[in-house]
Design a protein around this motif. Structure first.
Motif, PDB file in Angstrom:
ATOM      1  N   SER A   1       0.826  -1.214   0.000  1.00 16.47           N
ATOM      2  CA  SER A   1       0.000   0.000   0.000  1.00 16.47           C
ATOM      3  C   SER A   1       0.858   1.261   0.000  1.00 16.47           C
ATOM      4  O   SER A   1       0.454   2.296  -0.519  1.00 16.47           O
ATOM      5  CB  SER A   1      -0.950   0.008   1.194  1.00 16.47           C
ATOM      6  OG  SER A   1      -0.229   0.006   2.402  1.00 16.47           O
TER       7      SER A   1
ATOM      8  N   VAL B   1      -2.079   3.739   0.408  1.00 17.77           N
ATOM      9  CA  VAL B   1      -3.390   3.572  -0.203  1.00 17.77           C
ATOM     10  C   VAL B   1      -4.284   2.850   0.790  1.00 17.77           C
ATOM     11  O   VAL B   1      -3.941   1.774   1.277  1.00 17.77           O
ATOM     12  CB  VAL B   1      -3.304   2.769  -1.520  1.00 17.77           C
ATOM     13  CG1 VAL B   1      -4.680   2.439  -2.045  1.00 17.77           C
ATOM     14  CG2 VAL B   1      -2.516   3.548  -2.548  1.00 17.77           C
TER      15      VAL B   1
ATOM     16  N   TRP C   1     -10.749   3.578  -3.248  1.00 12.31           N
ATOM     17  CA  TRP C   1      -9.317   3.685  -3.039  1.00 12.31           C
ATOM     18  C   TRP C   1      -8.978   5.139  -2.797  1.00 12.31           C
ATOM     19  O   TRP C   1      -9.375   6.002  -3.558  1.00 12.31           O
ATOM     20  CB  TRP C   1      -8.570   3.183  -4.267  1.00 12.31           C
ATOM     21  CG  TRP C   1      -9.015   1.829  -4.700  1.00 12.31           C
ATOM     22  CD1 TRP C   1     -10.110   1.534  -5.463  1.00 12.31           C
ATOM     23  CD2 TRP C   1      -8.425   0.594  -4.381  1.00 12.31           C
ATOM     24  NE1 TRP C   1     -10.221   0.200  -5.651  1.00 12.31           N
ATOM     25  CE2 TRP C   1      -9.188  -0.412  -4.991  1.00 12.31           C
ATOM     26  CE3 TRP C   1      -7.307   0.235  -3.645  1.00 12.31           C
ATOM     27  CZ2 TRP C   1      -8.867  -1.752  -4.879  1.00 12.31           C
ATOM     28  CZ3 TRP C   1      -6.998  -1.112  -3.552  1.00 12.31           C
ATOM     29  CH2 TRP C   1      -7.772  -2.080  -4.162  1.00 12.31           C
TER      30      TRP C   1
ATOM     31  N   LEU D   1      -4.538  -2.270  -5.503  1.00 11.00           N
ATOM     32  CA  LEU D   1      -3.819  -3.297  -4.755  1.00 11.00           C
ATOM     33  C   LEU D   1      -4.228  -4.702  -5.172  1.00 11.00           C
ATOM     34  O   LEU D   1      -3.397  -5.607  -5.206  1.00 11.00           O
ATOM     35  CB  LEU D   1      -4.040  -3.118  -3.254  1.00 11.00           C
ATOM     36  CG  LEU D   1      -3.461  -1.846  -2.652  1.00 11.00           C
ATOM     37  CD1 LEU D   1      -3.866  -1.709  -1.194  1.00 11.00           C
ATOM     38  CD2 LEU D   1      -1.961  -1.821  -2.787  1.00 11.00           C
TER      39      LEU D   1
END
Length: 168
Positions: A72, A95, A110, A159
């Protein structure tokens, strides 16, 4: 089991003598780290995945392996957070994945969130990986606001797509 035997629920306790011994161990001492030979085996994988423009998407995995960033954090890294001269990455955001409200459906949202506390840090770039970053930056002439992993979009790479590529 002893109480069950005492109250007559079972005739004998089968657990008086354990059939195996579980020894306590420190998992950190047994962890095997990747050596140069292992990393060389992964190089073809890093170069295999490229965007339509030829940008190496494997750079995300190299960020994780060589610097210890979380996925992330790696996808949220911008070129302005990379100091090639000082051999340092500045981790300022990551993220975050959130679910949309039930009335809007089950879509995942997101967004970038600022890191705080110990997660906000400076990470040294190993020389082996520094060369790769310099090459990518020089070849693709990335802007300071663009993402390191996905410089052609204004949003970070999802992701779930990065995890799917790892599984493949």
């Amino acid at each position: 089991m002893r109480d069950a035997q005492k109250y007559g629920l079972i005739r004998q306790n089968p657990c008086l003598e354990p059939s195996w011994v579980v020894s306590a161990r420190n998992l950190n001492e047994e962890r095997g780290w990747l050596d140069d030979e292992d990393l060389a085996k992964l190089e073809p994988f890093f170069n295999q995945y490229q965007s339509a423009e030829g940008y190496p998407m494997g750079i995300c995995y190299q960020l994780i392996l060589y610097t210890g960033l979380y996925m992330s954090e790696a996808v949220a890294l911008r070129w302005k957070d990379v100091d090639l001269a000082g051999k340092t990455l500045y981790v300022h955001c990551f993220v975050a994945v959130t679910k949309s409200p039930p009335e809007a459906g089950s879509e995942e949202l997101w967004q970038l969130e600022e890191t705080t506390g110990r997660k906000r840090r400076e990470v040294p770039i190993p020389d082996l990986f520094l060369e790769k970053l310099e090459e990518v930056n020089r070849h693709f002439r990335s802007e300071s606001e663009s993402f390191v992993v996905n410089p052609y979009e204004q949003t970070p790479v999802r992701l779930d797509r990065m995890r799917a590529a790892i599984i493949r």
